[in-house]
Enzyme design. Structure first.
Site, PDB file in Angstrom:
ATOM      1  N   HIS A 119       0.969  -1.016  -0.209  1.00  0.00           N
ATOM      2  CA  HIS A 119      -0.085   0.141   0.121  1.00  0.00           C
ATOM      3  C   HIS A 119       0.934   1.248  -0.111  1.00  0.00           C
ATOM      4  CE1 HIS A 119      -3.762   2.100   1.725  1.00  0.00           C
ATOM      5  NE2 HIS A 119      -2.888   3.032   1.785  1.00  0.00           N
ATOM      6  N   ASN A 147      -2.842   8.383  -1.882  1.00  0.00           N
ATOM      7  CA  ASN A 147      -2.519   6.908  -2.295  1.00  0.00           C
ATOM      8  C   ASN A 147      -1.928   6.865  -3.482  1.00  0.00           C
ATOM      9  OD1 ASN A 147      -3.586   5.438   0.369  1.00  0.00           O
ATOM     10  ND2 ASN A 147      -5.557   6.519  -0.175  1.00  0.00           N
ATOM     11  N   CYS A 173      -4.070   9.948   4.933  1.00  0.00           N
ATOM     12  CA  CYS A 173      -4.509   9.317   6.348  1.00  0.00           C
ATOM     13  C   CYS A 173      -4.426  10.686   7.236  1.00  0.00           C
ATOM     14  CB  CYS A 173      -3.439   8.484   6.515  1.00  0.00           C
ATOM     15  SG  CYS A 173      -4.035   7.771   8.372  1.00  0.00           S
ATOM     16  N   HIS A 219       1.934   5.394  -0.654  1.00  0.00           N
ATOM     17  CA  HIS A 219       1.417   6.524  -0.942  1.00  0.00           C
ATOM     18  C   HIS A 219       2.556   7.384  -1.776  1.00  0.00           C
ATOM     19  CE1 HIS A 219      -1.390   6.706   2.626  1.00  0.00           C
ATOM     20  NE2 HIS A 219      -1.440   6.006   2.015  1.00  0.00           N
TER      21      HIS A 219
HETATM   22  P1  HMG Z   1     -12.205   5.299  21.648  1.00  0.00           P
HETATM   23  O1  HMG Z   1     -12.766   6.462  21.956  1.00  0.00           O
HETATM   24  O2  HMG Z   1     -10.843   5.088  22.236  1.00  0.00           O
HETATM   25  O3  HMG Z   1     -13.194   4.025  21.797  1.00  0.00           O
HETATM   26  O4  HMG Z   1     -11.672   5.083  19.907  1.00  0.00           O
HETATM   27  P2  HMG Z   1     -13.846   3.706  23.024  1.00  0.00           P
HETATM   28  O5  HMG Z   1     -13.778   2.271  22.905  1.00  0.00           O
HETATM   29  O6  HMG Z   1     -13.484   4.380  24.321  1.00  0.00           O
HETATM   30  O7  HMG Z   1     -15.349   4.187  22.714  1.00  0.00           O
HETATM   31  C1  HMG Z   1     -15.594   5.505  22.562  1.00  0.00           C
HETATM   32  C2  HMG Z   1     -16.960   5.624  21.788  1.00  0.00           C
HETATM   33  O8  HMG Z   1     -16.944   5.366  20.496  1.00  0.00           O
HETATM   34  C3  HMG Z   1     -18.317   4.854  22.483  1.00  0.00           C
HETATM   35  O9  HMG Z   1     -19.408   5.612  22.289  1.00  0.00           O
HETATM   36  C4  HMG Z   1     -18.421   3.600  21.565  1.00  0.00           C
HETATM   37  O10 HMG Z   1     -19.367   2.827  21.603  1.00  0.00           O
HETATM   38  C5  HMG Z   1     -17.983   4.239  20.157  1.00  0.00           C
HETATM   39  P3  HMG Z   1     -20.220   6.255  23.495  1.00  0.00           P
HETATM   40  O11 HMG Z   1     -20.369   4.972  24.502  1.00  0.00           O
HETATM   41  O12 HMG Z   1     -19.246   7.376  24.107  1.00  0.00           O
HETATM   42  O13 HMG Z   1     -21.439   6.778  23.062  1.00  0.00           O
HETATM   43  N1  HMG Z   1     -17.178   3.293  19.420  1.00  0.00           N
HETATM   44  C6  HMG Z   1     -17.629   3.037  18.055  1.00  0.00           C
HETATM   45  N2  HMG Z   1     -18.989   3.591  17.416  1.00  0.00           N
HETATM   46  C7  HMG Z   1     -19.185   3.192  16.156  1.00  0.00           C
HETATM   47  N3  HMG Z   1     -18.327   2.058  15.702  1.00  0.00           N
HETATM   48  C8  HMG Z   1     -17.267   1.588  16.317  1.00  0.00           C
HETATM   49  C9  HMG Z   1     -17.090   2.061  17.456  1.00  0.00           C
HETATM   50  N4  HMG Z   1     -16.069   1.829  18.372  1.00  0.00           N
HETATM   51  C10 HMG Z   1     -16.225   2.578  19.445  1.00  0.00           C
HETATM   52  N5  HMG Z   1     -16.434   0.762  15.541  1.00  0.00           N
HETATM   53  C11 HMG Z   1     -11.388   3.633  18.185  1.00  0.00           C
HETATM   54  C12 HMG Z   1     -11.199   4.097  19.495  1.00  0.00           C
HETATM   55  C13 HMG Z   1     -10.680   2.757  17.459  1.00  0.00           C
HETATM   56  C14 HMG Z   1     -12.935   3.262  18.055  1.00  0.00           C
HETATM   57  C15 HMG Z   1     -11.477   5.183  17.353  1.00  0.00           C
HETATM   58  O14 HMG Z   1     -10.191   5.606  17.603  1.00  0.00           O
HETATM   59  C16 HMG Z   1     -11.659   4.856  15.839  1.00  0.00           C
HETATM   60  O15 HMG Z   1     -12.675   4.764  15.505  1.00  0.00           O
HETATM   61  N6  HMG Z   1     -10.512   5.083  15.095  1.00  0.00           N
HETATM   62  C17 HMG Z   1     -10.600   4.776  13.610  1.00  0.00           C
HETATM   63  C18 HMG Z   1      -9.919   6.045  12.777  1.00  0.00           C
HETATM   64  C19 HMG Z   1      -9.741   5.474  11.324  1.00  0.00           C
HETATM   65  O16 HMG Z   1     -10.545   5.124  10.909  1.00  0.00           O
HETATM   66  N7  HMG Z   1      -8.571   6.068  10.891  1.00  0.00           N
HETATM   67  C20 HMG Z   1      -8.209   5.596   9.566  1.00  0.00           C
HETATM   68  C21 HMG Z   1      -7.885   4.336   9.226  1.00  0.00           C
HETATM   69  S1  HMG Z   1      -6.381   3.600   9.236  1.00  0.00           S
HETATM   70  C22 HMG Z   1      -5.802   4.166   7.796  1.00  0.00           C
HETATM   71  O17 HMG Z   1      -6.250   5.011   7.071  1.00  0.00           O
HETATM   72  C23 HMG Z   1      -4.298   3.606   7.140  1.00  0.00           C
HETATM   73  C24 HMG Z   1      -4.580   2.702   6.177  1.00  0.00           C
HETATM   74  O18 HMG Z   1      -5.544   3.138   5.247  1.00  0.00           O
HETATM   75  C25 HMG Z   1      -3.430   2.102   5.409  1.00  0.00           C
HETATM   76  C26 HMG Z   1      -2.376   3.488   5.233  1.00  0.00           C
HETATM   77  O19 HMG Z   1      -2.768   4.289   4.379  1.00  0.00           O
HETATM   78  O20 HMG Z   1      -1.268   3.429   5.999  1.00  0.00           O
HETATM   79  C27 HMG Z   1      -5.122   1.322   6.557  1.00  0.00           C
HETATM   80 MG    MG Z   2      -3.375   4.761   2.279  1.00  0.00          MG
END
Ligand code: HMG
Ligand code: MG
Length: 294
Positions: free
Chosen positions: A212, A254, A245, A214
Site C-alpha cells: 500500500h 494514495n 490518512c 503513498h
Molecule cells: P475510543 O474513543 O478509544 O473508543 O476510539 P472507546 O472504545 O472508548 O469508545 C468511545 C465511543 O466510541 C463509544 O461510544 C463507543 O461505543 C464508540 P459512547 O459510549 O461514548 O457513545 N465506538 C464506536 N462507534 C461506532 N463504531 C465503532 C466504535 N468503536 C467505538 N466501531 C476507536 C477508539 C478505535 C474506536 C477510534 O479511535 C476509531 O474509530 N479510530 C478509527 C480511525 C480511522 O478510521 N482511521 C483511518 C484508518 S487507518 C488508515 O487509514 C491507514 C490505512 O489506510 C493504511 C495506510 O494508508 O497506511 C489502513
Molecule cells: Mg493509504
C-alpha cells in the site's frame, strides 16, 4: 485482453475519501455512483467504507447506508467483494449487520501513529484485534489486515524484522492477506527489498502480502516496480489518487490507480481494469464532486 497478473485492491471509496476535505458532505447516492463506476471499470476488490467511531472519521459515517444501497449491485455482480474497515468488535458487529463478506482490520508498527489512529499502543492493539479476526472468520467473513508505517515514522526507524514479525502475527490470527502501508510515502526500492527479504525469512508466502504505497514524494510507482520484481502481486490503489490518512504527517494521496494502470500497460501486465475510460469517468466524477481538478 491481458491476463490479470496483479490483484488490485481499490481503496478510493474508503482510504481515499476519509481524508478528503468535503467528503463528509458526500451523499450516499454520490458514493454509490462512484463505486458503481469503479465496478464498471472492472474492479472486483473494493473498499466501500468503514465502521469506525463516526466522530473519528465523519466522512465514513454513512457507510451502512452506502452498503445497503450497494445491495442490488452486489446481487448483479457476485464477483465483486466489498470490504469494510473495522477497528474493534463493535465495528465488526456493524459490518456483519450489513452482510459484509470481507472486513479489514488495521494496525501499525509505530506507537505514535497507533495511539493517534486508534487510541491504543501497538502491543495492546494486536492483542485486542485477535478476537475480532477470530469472530469474523468463524462467521464466514474473510479478513484483510493492514499494517501502517512499515517504512518508519516520526518515532521509529525502518525495522523490516519488526514488520515481518507483526505481519506473521496477523496472518497467524486468520487474515488472508496483509497489506503493508507506506503511510507517509518514505519507502524506496531498496527498503522494499529489505522488507520482502524479512517477510520471507519469517516464512511468509508473498501471495499473502499486498503493498500500500503513498505517492507523497513521487516514489510510489518505483516502489511498485521493485515489489513486483520481487514477487509481490497484490497492490492497493485509489482512483484519482484520492486520499491520505488523517493521522499521518504527510497526508498525500494514495498510489493513483491510473498511474498503476499506465505502468502495468507499459509492462504488458494486467491489473483487472477492463475499461480505462470507465475508470477515468469514475475518478472525474468523484474529483468533480470534491471540487478537485481531474
Ligand atoms: P475510543 O474513543 O478509544 O473508543 O476510539 P472507546 O472504545 O472508548 O469508545 C468511545 C465511543 O466510541 C463509544 O461510544 C463507543 O461505543 C464508540 P459512547 O459510549 O461514548 O457513545 N465506538 C464506536 N462507534 C461506532 N463504531 C465503532 C466504535 N468503536 C467505538 N466501531 C476507536 C477508539 C478505535 C474506536 C477510534 O479511535 C476509531 O474509530 N479510530 C478509527 C480511525 C480511522 O478510521 N482511521 C483511518 C484508518 S487507518 C488508515 O487509514 C491507514 C490505512 O489506510 C493504511 C495506510 O494508508 O497506511 C489502513
Ligand atoms: Mg493509504
Amino acid at each position: 485482453m491481458i491476463a490479470s497478473d496483479i490483484r488490485l485492491f481499490d481503496v478510493s471509496a474508503r482510504d481515499g475519501l476519509q481524508n478528503e476535505p468535503g467528503a463528509a458532505a458526500l451523499s450516499v447516492a454520490d458514493k454509490v455512483e462512484f463505486i458503481t463506476r469503479l465496478v464498471a471499470a472492472g474492479l472486483t476488490r473494493i473498499e466501500a467504507g468503514s465502521f469506525v467511531k463516526p466522530s473519528a472519521v465523519p466522512a465514513m459515517a454513512n457507510s451502512a447506508e452506502v452498503a445497503a444501497a450497494l445491495a442490488p449491485m452486489q446481487a448483479a455482480h457476485p464477483e465483486v467483494i466489498f470490504s469494510y474497515l473495522v477497528p474493534n468488535l463493535k465495528g465488526l458487529e456493524r459490518a456483519r449487520a450489513i452482510g459484509a463478506k470481507e472486513v479489514a482490520v488495521f494496525l501499525a508498527v509505530s506507537e505514535e501513529f497507533s495511539r493517534a489512529n486508534i487510541n491504543q499502543g501497538v502491543e495492546d492493539a494486536f492483542t485486542a484485534i485477535a478476537p475480532v479476526i477470530a469472530q469474523a472468520v468463524a462467521g464466514g467473513v474473510r479478513v484483510r489486515g493492514y499494517i501502517s508505517t512499515v517504512f518508519g515514522y516520526d518515532d521509529m526507524a525502518f525495522s523490516p524484522d519488526a514488520v515481518a514479525t507483526r505481519a506473521k502475527q496477523l496472518l497467524g490470527m486468520g487474515c488472508y492477506e496483509v497489506s503493508l502501508g507506506d503511510t507517509t510515502g518514505i519507502g524506496s526500492p531498496g527498503m522494499v527489498g529489505e522488507l520482502v527479504r524479512a517477510l520471507q525469512d519469517v516464512g511468509i508466502a508473498l501471495e499473502h502480502v499486498a503493498m500500500h504505497f503513498h505517492d507523497t514524494f513521487g516514489k510510489a510507482i518505483g516502489n511498485v516496480a521493485a515489489s513486483y520484481a520481487l514477487g509481490i502481486r497484490s497492490f492497493d490503489a485509489a482512483a484519482g489518487g484520492l486520499g491520505g490518512c488523517p493521522y499521518a504527517n504527510s497526508p498525500k494521496g494514495n498510489l493513483r490507480l491510473e498511474d498503476l494502470l499506465a505502468w502495468c500497460s507499459a509492462q504488458g501486465i494486467g491489473c483487472g481494469v477492463t475499461d480505462a475510460a470507465a475508470l477515468a469517468k469514475a475518478s472525474g466524477f468523484m474529483l468533480g464532486r470534491l471540487g478537485k481538478a481531474a
